[in-house]
Scaffold this active site. Sequence first.
Site, short mmCIF file in Angstrom:
data_model
loop_
_atom_site.label_atom_id
_atom_site.label_comp_id
_atom_site.label_asym_id
_atom_site.label_seq_id
_atom_site.Cartn_x
_atom_site.Cartn_y
_atom_site.Cartn_z
N ASP A 149 6.93 -7.79 1.96
CA ASP A 149 5.75 -8.48 1.38
C ASP A 149 4.85 -8.23 2.86
O ASP A 149 5.03 -8.90 3.80
CB ASP A 149 6.03 -9.74 1.02
N ASP A 174 -2.16 -6.61 0.59
CA ASP A 174 -1.16 -7.42 0.29
C ASP A 174 -0.06 -6.63 -0.63
O ASP A 174 -0.33 -6.75 -1.99
CB ASP A 174 -1.45 -8.73 -0.39
#
Length: 409
Positions: A121, A297
Amino acid sequence: MPAAAFFVSLLSLTCALALPTQSTGIAIPIHKRIPPNTSPGVANIPSLRAQINKLTGKYATTLAAYKANTGQAYPIAASSTRNTTKRATSGGLMLTDAREELWFGTVSVGTPPRQYTIDFDTGSSDLFIPASSCMNCGSHTHYNPRLVSTSKYLGKTFQLVYGDGSTTSGELYSDTVTVAGLTATDQTLGAATSYSTSFETGPADGLMGLAFPSLSTYPASPFFNTLVSQKKVSAGVFSFFLAESGSELYLGGSNQARYKGPISWNTVTERGYWEIPLDSIQVDGETVVSGLQSIIDSGTTLIVGDDANVAAFYQAIPGSQDLSSIVGPGFYGFPCSSALSVSFTFGGKPFAINQQFFNLGSISEGSGTCVGALVAQDFGFWIAGDVFMRNVYSIFDFDNSRVGFAALA
């Protein structure tokens, strides 16, 4: 171990300057977790709602960590988001859970090493896995510090509080962590004694954040930054290639076999998230919004923007409509028959968004209205998730505080 560039191969996962030559990497299989649709071609509306809820909580958590670590609020965060972060710092950080689409692969922890499946992530900075004492961590691989010679208890705890009342909480340890042959020693990690529903039932054992240290809730150096400080990689750079097959995370540089042409470089605005200027967005070749700030992201599927500019974007698409009452606040739809041409311009270079990624499916079986992947939520910045990242080769450069995009090979 000599400094070198390594890559992590992701299976089923979907600028004008070259990086230094990279050496041969080490590949490990990584997969994509995808919630099942109600039927092919139909949007999974409960999953989409959950993704937005999770996203809101995730950014509340990391914005609170940024303020705690730097002593100031994140500069461009909306006031409403800042208020959320204030609530998040009291009695546990707020984070809303969801069975979201995420990219995950295998890492090993401890001596002797034990393997864990981890979500990667770029929108957060911490690493956590389930502890052996966890009673609700399902069938996941558990971490038992008593059986690991390199484990050290740090005398601290952590807690993430989810919107449904569940938590991920536990104790902090340092240990040896290895990804694709690259080993970080004395790496801080969270050993969770309680897991949220998503991690309890999902395929991934835990999560590894790849953002800047200022977002760490522990706080501690993230895994990749530890590799850099311990000189385990030849460059403080990692890259993503997200595709239907053969996809990869490349640690220590970029895999030049995965992209072509020049790299469009974008300077990071604030060393917290991978935040860069988003010059403009085009629909059918016409600029509809411009002058934005965006966060890249990999832990987010959707593209998220502010209310006014998202509304302006959909107004440029004939037949589009607000789906807030059907899907959820901020969602829009457009005719499924539309031949959309959408592009995002970074660093003066436009990158087209493939319609198969932007179209999330019809609102119901047989409906002619499809859900768009651009959603309105006022964070104060835009968020470009893998709906965008699947269309480009993405390079994250700590050494020069920049993000690069290149055309796929």
